[in-house]
Motif scaffolding. Structure first.
Motif, PDB file in Angstrom:
ATOM      1  N   SER A   1       0.841  -1.194   0.000  1.00 57.31           N
ATOM      2  CA  SER A   1       0.000   0.000   0.000  1.00 57.31           C
ATOM      3  C   SER A   1       0.884   1.254   0.000  1.00 57.31           C
ATOM      4  O   SER A   1       2.084   1.192   0.270  1.00 57.31           O
ATOM      5  CB  SER A   1      -0.890   0.015   1.245  1.00 57.31           C
ATOM      6  OG  SER A   1      -0.101   0.235   2.412  1.00 57.31           O
ATOM      7  N   VAL A   2       0.265   2.371  -0.282  1.00 54.85           N
ATOM      8  CA  VAL A   2       0.984   3.644  -0.232  1.00 54.85           C
ATOM      9  C   VAL A   2       1.506   3.879   1.185  1.00 54.85           C
ATOM     10  O   VAL A   2       2.647   4.318   1.369  1.00 54.85           O
ATOM     11  CB  VAL A   2       0.082   4.806  -0.697  1.00 54.85           C
ATOM     12  CG1 VAL A   2       0.754   6.147  -0.471  1.00 54.85           C
ATOM     13  CG2 VAL A   2      -0.296   4.640  -2.157  1.00 54.85           C
ATOM     14  N   GLU A   3       0.708   3.566   2.179  1.00 54.38           N
ATOM     15  CA  GLU A   3       1.131   3.740   3.567  1.00 54.38           C
ATOM     16  C   GLU A   3       2.385   2.908   3.863  1.00 54.38           C
ATOM     17  O   GLU A   3       3.334   3.384   4.494  1.00 54.38           O
ATOM     18  CB  GLU A   3       0.004   3.339   4.515  1.00 54.38           C
ATOM     19  CG  GLU A   3       0.350   3.528   5.979  1.00 54.38           C
ATOM     20  CD  GLU A   3      -0.799   3.151   6.902  1.00 54.38           C
ATOM     21  OE1 GLU A   3      -0.645   3.387   8.106  1.00 54.38           O
ATOM     22  OE2 GLU A   3      -1.831   2.634   6.436  1.00 54.38           O
ATOM     23  N   GLN A   4       2.402   1.668   3.391  1.00 57.16           N
ATOM     24  CA  GLN A   4       3.563   0.815   3.601  1.00 57.16           C
ATOM     25  C   GLN A   4       4.777   1.338   2.834  1.00 57.16           C
ATOM     26  O   GLN A   4       5.902   1.313   3.333  1.00 57.16           O
ATOM     27  CB  GLN A   4       3.251  -0.624   3.183  1.00 57.16           C
ATOM     28  CG  GLN A   4       2.243  -1.295   4.091  1.00 57.16           C
ATOM     29  CD  GLN A   4       1.731  -2.604   3.511  1.00 57.16           C
ATOM     30  OE1 GLN A   4       1.644  -2.784   2.298  1.00 57.16           O
ATOM     31  NE2 GLN A   4       1.382  -3.522   4.391  1.00 57.16           N
TER      32      GLN A   4
ATOM     33  N   LEU B   1       5.409   4.461   2.057  1.00 54.75           N
ATOM     34  CA  LEU B   1       5.921   5.636   2.766  1.00 54.75           C
ATOM     35  C   LEU B   1       6.722   5.230   3.996  1.00 54.75           C
ATOM     36  O   LEU B   1       7.755   5.833   4.300  1.00 54.75           O
ATOM     37  CB  LEU B   1       4.771   6.580   3.132  1.00 54.75           C
ATOM     38  CG  LEU B   1       4.072   7.239   1.939  1.00 54.75           C
ATOM     39  CD1 LEU B   1       2.845   8.025   2.406  1.00 54.75           C
ATOM     40  CD2 LEU B   1       5.022   8.113   1.152  1.00 54.75           C
ATOM     41  N   GLY B   2       6.262   4.203   4.715  1.00 52.68           N
ATOM     42  CA  GLY B   2       7.003   3.700   5.865  1.00 52.68           C
ATOM     43  C   GLY B   2       8.352   3.130   5.456  1.00 52.68           C
ATOM     44  O   GLY B   2       9.365   3.366   6.125  1.00 52.68           O
TER      45      GLY B   2
END
Length: 87
Positions: A51-54, A56-57
Motif C-alpha cells: 500500500s501507499v502507507e507501507q 511511505l514507511g
C-alpha cells in the motif's frame, strides 16, 4: 539527489539500491519495519504489492521521502497532454 521513478521496475531497483547504500540486509530492514526478510524480498521484487502507507514507511526507514514534481513540459506534450494536466 532525485531518483525519477516511472515504472515499478525502476522503483524496485531504487529500493534495493537504497537499502544496500544504507548498509542494511533485507532482514535488518525487515526488523526495523516489523516484517520478515521474505516480505522485504517480495517488496523489492514487486513494489506494487504494498500500500501507499507501507511504501511511505519503507521510504522513511530508508531515510528518503517521496516528492511529487511536475514532469518536464516537453515530456507531457510528447504524451499528447497539456503540460499542466497531470492525468
Amino acid at each position: 539527489m532525485d531518483y525519477p521513478i516511472q515504472s515499478p521496475g525502476q522503483l524496485s531497483a531504487h529500493l534495493r539500491a537504497l537499502r544496500k547504500a544504507r548498509g542494511l540486509s533485507q532482514a535488518q530492514l525487515g526488523a526495523v519495519l516489523g516484517v520478515g526478510q521474505t516480505r522485504i524480498t517480495r517488496i523489492e521484487h514487486d513494489p506494487t504489492a504494498i500500500s501507499v502507507e507501507q511504501l511511505l514507511g519503507l521510504l522513511g526507514a530508508l531515510g528518503v521521502q517521496m516528492v511529487l514534481r511536475p514532469s518536464e513540459p516537453r515530456a507531457a506534450a510528447a504524451r499528447g497532454r497539456p503540460p499542466d494536466e497531470p492525468w
